[in-house]
Design an enzyme around this catalytic site. Sequence first.
Site, PDB file in Angstrom:
ATOM      1  N   SER A   1      57.326  40.239  38.918  1.00 38.27           N
ATOM      2  CA  SER A   1      56.226  40.541  38.006  1.00 38.27           C
ATOM      3  C   SER A   1      56.468  41.880  37.323  1.00 38.27           C
ATOM      4  CB  SER A   1      54.902  40.594  38.778  1.00 38.27           C
ATOM      5  OG  SER A   1      53.897  41.130  37.941  1.00 38.27           O
TER       6      SER A   1
ATOM      7  N   HIS B   1      57.548  36.978  35.555  1.00 38.01           N
ATOM      8  CA  HIS B   1      56.094  36.817  35.570  1.00 38.01           C
ATOM      9  C   HIS B   1      55.451  37.910  34.717  1.00 38.01           C
ATOM     10  CE1 HIS B   1      52.352  35.395  37.521  1.00 38.01           C
ATOM     11  NE2 HIS B   1      51.990  36.658  37.538  1.00 38.01           N
TER      12      HIS B   1
ATOM     13  N   ASP C   1      51.906  39.468  33.424  1.00 39.85           N
ATOM     14  CA  ASP C   1      50.469  39.514  33.672  1.00 39.85           C
ATOM     15  C   ASP C   1      49.724  39.994  32.437  1.00 39.85           C
ATOM     16  OD1 ASP C   1      50.205  38.713  36.464  1.00 39.85           O
ATOM     17  OD2 ASP C   1      51.409  40.497  36.890  1.00 39.85           O
TER      18      ASP C   1
ATOM     19  N   MET D   1      46.255  40.831  30.917  1.00 41.56           N
ATOM     20  CA  MET D   1      44.893  41.162  31.357  1.00 41.56           C
ATOM     21  C   MET D   1      44.106  41.726  30.187  1.00 41.56           C
ATOM     22  SD  MET D   1      45.621  42.998  35.004  1.00 41.56           S
ATOM     23  CE  MET D   1      46.966  42.474  36.094  1.00 41.56           C
TER      24      MET D   1
ATOM     25  N   HIS E   1      50.836  34.727  32.991  1.00 37.70           N
ATOM     26  CA  HIS E   1      49.636  34.590  33.814  1.00 37.70           C
ATOM     27  C   HIS E   1      48.486  35.239  33.063  1.00 37.70           C
ATOM     28  CE1 HIS E   1      47.567  35.902  37.855  1.00 37.70           C
ATOM     29  NE2 HIS E   1      46.855  35.015  37.192  1.00 37.70           N
TER      30      HIS E   1
ATOM     31  N   MET F   1      45.057  36.470  32.667  1.00 40.98           N
ATOM     32  CA  MET F   1      43.817  36.878  33.331  1.00 40.98           C
ATOM     33  C   MET F   1      42.874  37.354  32.245  1.00 40.98           C
ATOM     34  SD  MET F   1      45.668  38.674  36.553  1.00 40.98           S
ATOM     35  CE  MET F   1      47.223  38.722  35.676  1.00 40.98           C
TER      36      MET F   1
ATOM     37  N   MET G   1      46.155  32.699  43.954  1.00 43.39           N
ATOM     38  CA  MET G   1      46.109  34.165  44.031  1.00 43.39           C
ATOM     39  C   MET G   1      45.918  34.596  45.477  1.00 43.39           C
ATOM     40  SD  MET G   1      46.640  35.422  41.066  1.00 43.39           S
ATOM     41  CE  MET G   1      46.403  37.125  41.582  1.00 43.39           C
TER      42      MET G   1
ATOM     43  N   GLY H   1      48.611  45.410  40.733  1.00 48.12           N
ATOM     44  CA  GLY H   1      49.740  45.206  41.624  1.00 48.12           C
ATOM     45  C   GLY H   1      49.577  46.040  42.884  1.00 48.12           C
TER      46      GLY H   1
ATOM     47  N   ASP I   1      50.787  34.460  44.214  1.00 51.74           N
ATOM     48  CA  ASP I   1      50.839  35.727  43.477  1.00 51.74           C
ATOM     49  C   ASP I   1      49.954  36.769  44.145  1.00 51.74           C
ATOM     50  OD1 ASP I   1      51.037  37.723  41.579  1.00 51.74           O
ATOM     51  OD2 ASP I   1      49.968  36.621  40.005  1.00 51.74           O
ATOM     52  N   GLY I   2      50.603  37.852  44.606  1.00 51.23           N
ATOM     53  CA  GLY I   2      49.852  38.976  45.145  1.00 51.23           C
ATOM     54  C   GLY I   2      50.284  39.354  46.550  1.00 51.23           C
ATOM     55  N   GLY I   3      50.851  40.548  46.690  1.00 48.23           N
ATOM     56  CA  GLY I   3      51.189  41.051  48.013  1.00 48.23           C
ATOM     57  C   GLY I   3      52.376  40.373  48.671  1.00 48.23           C
TER      58      GLY I   3
ATOM     59  N   SER J   1      55.590  44.698  43.126  1.00 47.04           N
ATOM     60  CA  SER J   1      56.024  45.953  43.750  1.00 47.04           C
ATOM     61  C   SER J   1      57.208  45.739  44.689  1.00 47.04           C
ATOM     62  CB  SER J   1      54.854  46.616  44.480  1.00 47.04           C
ATOM     63  OG  SER J   1      54.120  45.680  45.222  1.00 47.04           O
TER      64      SER J   1
HETATM   65  C1  DX5 Z   1      47.844  40.849  40.061  1.00 46.92           C
HETATM   66  C2  DX5 Z   1      48.960  40.190  39.310  1.00 46.92           C
HETATM   67  C3  DX5 Z   1      50.228  40.080  40.063  1.00 46.92           C
HETATM   68  C4  DX5 Z   1      50.844  41.403  40.433  1.00 46.92           C
HETATM   69  C5  DX5 Z   1      51.447  41.226  41.791  1.00 46.92           C
HETATM   70  O1  DX5 Z   1      46.640  40.576  39.432  1.00 46.92           O
HETATM   71  O2  DX5 Z   1      48.586  38.861  38.950  1.00 46.92           O
HETATM   72  O3  DX5 Z   1      51.170  39.287  39.382  1.00 46.92           O
HETATM   73  O4  DX5 Z   1      51.850  41.838  39.549  1.00 46.92           O
HETATM   74  O5  DX5 Z   1      51.904  42.460  42.240  1.00 46.92           O
HETATM   75  P1  DX5 Z   1      52.342  42.668  43.764  1.00 46.92           P
HETATM   76  O6  DX5 Z   1      53.471  41.729  44.031  1.00 46.92           O
HETATM   77  O7  DX5 Z   1      52.731  44.089  43.816  1.00 46.92           O
HETATM   78  O8  DX5 Z   1      51.138  42.339  44.628  1.00 46.92           O
HETATM   79 ZN    ZN Z   2      50.188  37.559  38.142  1.00 46.16          ZN
END
Ligand code: DX5
Ligand code: ZN
Length: 222
Positions: A5, A28, A30, A32, A61, A63, A132, A139, A170-172, A193
């Site tokens: 991402s 990926h 994002d 927003m 993605h 959002m 999610m 991130g 997606d996430g963490g 990250s």
């Molecule tokens: C959060 C994003 C993710 C984000 C994930 O809203 O949709 O794509 O970049 O970041 P990490 O992998 O650091 O959780």
């Molecule tokens: Zn995302």
Amino acid sequence: MIAPSILSADFARLKDEADAVPGADWLHVDVMDGHFVPNLTLGLPVVEALERATDIPLDCHLMINDPDRWAPGYAEAGSRNVTVHAEAAHDPRRVARDIRAAGALAGLSVKPRTPLEDWVEVLRDYDTLLVMSVEPGFGGQKFMPEVLDKVRTARRLVDTGHLHVLVEIDGGISRETIEQAAEAGVDCFVAGSAVYGADDPERAVEALREQAVRASAHLGQG
Ligand code: DX5
Ligand code: ZN
């Protein structure tokens, strides 16, 4: 599949950051809008520029509110996959149709507290499901293992032929969490990250992939 991402990349050097992950299956992106989520990132002009700058397929993605209006543009820009949020779409079936008609795969995303059951019928019109595993917006947040029940359900529906979606998370996602996600049946792992925070992003992608492949090796054998 591993989808780094770029939210965790250096936005001033997006081409270099794409080039830093040559082994990525998807990149990926994002998007927003500061309304659907409290954060604001980038939009169509940046996606169009990135599309010209890299050969890695883009996984957008969205959002954003009113994805019905904006999603097809991201498909027309050449994205491989365009994901909208179930919670934001007015007519999710029509959005999927419009995205596909514009030449991309159509993705539907559910936030951590959105039940999958409500969306199974709609998912028949989609190519990807993005589960999610953090609240969307930022991130570097902590992985929420409770969403893996949705992954297991989706995996079962796909394996029994009731749905035909790629299951994305997606996430963490990191070295600490990717194995449990792989065991639950994820096909595509977004990692921000864990890739761009690493000293060697290319190596980080390969390490995550190796770990996921190993953890999921037993799936589908019973
Ligand atoms: C959060 C994003 C993710 C984000 C994930 O809203 O949709 O794509 O970049 O970041 P990490 O992998 O650091 O959780
Ligand atoms: Zn995302």
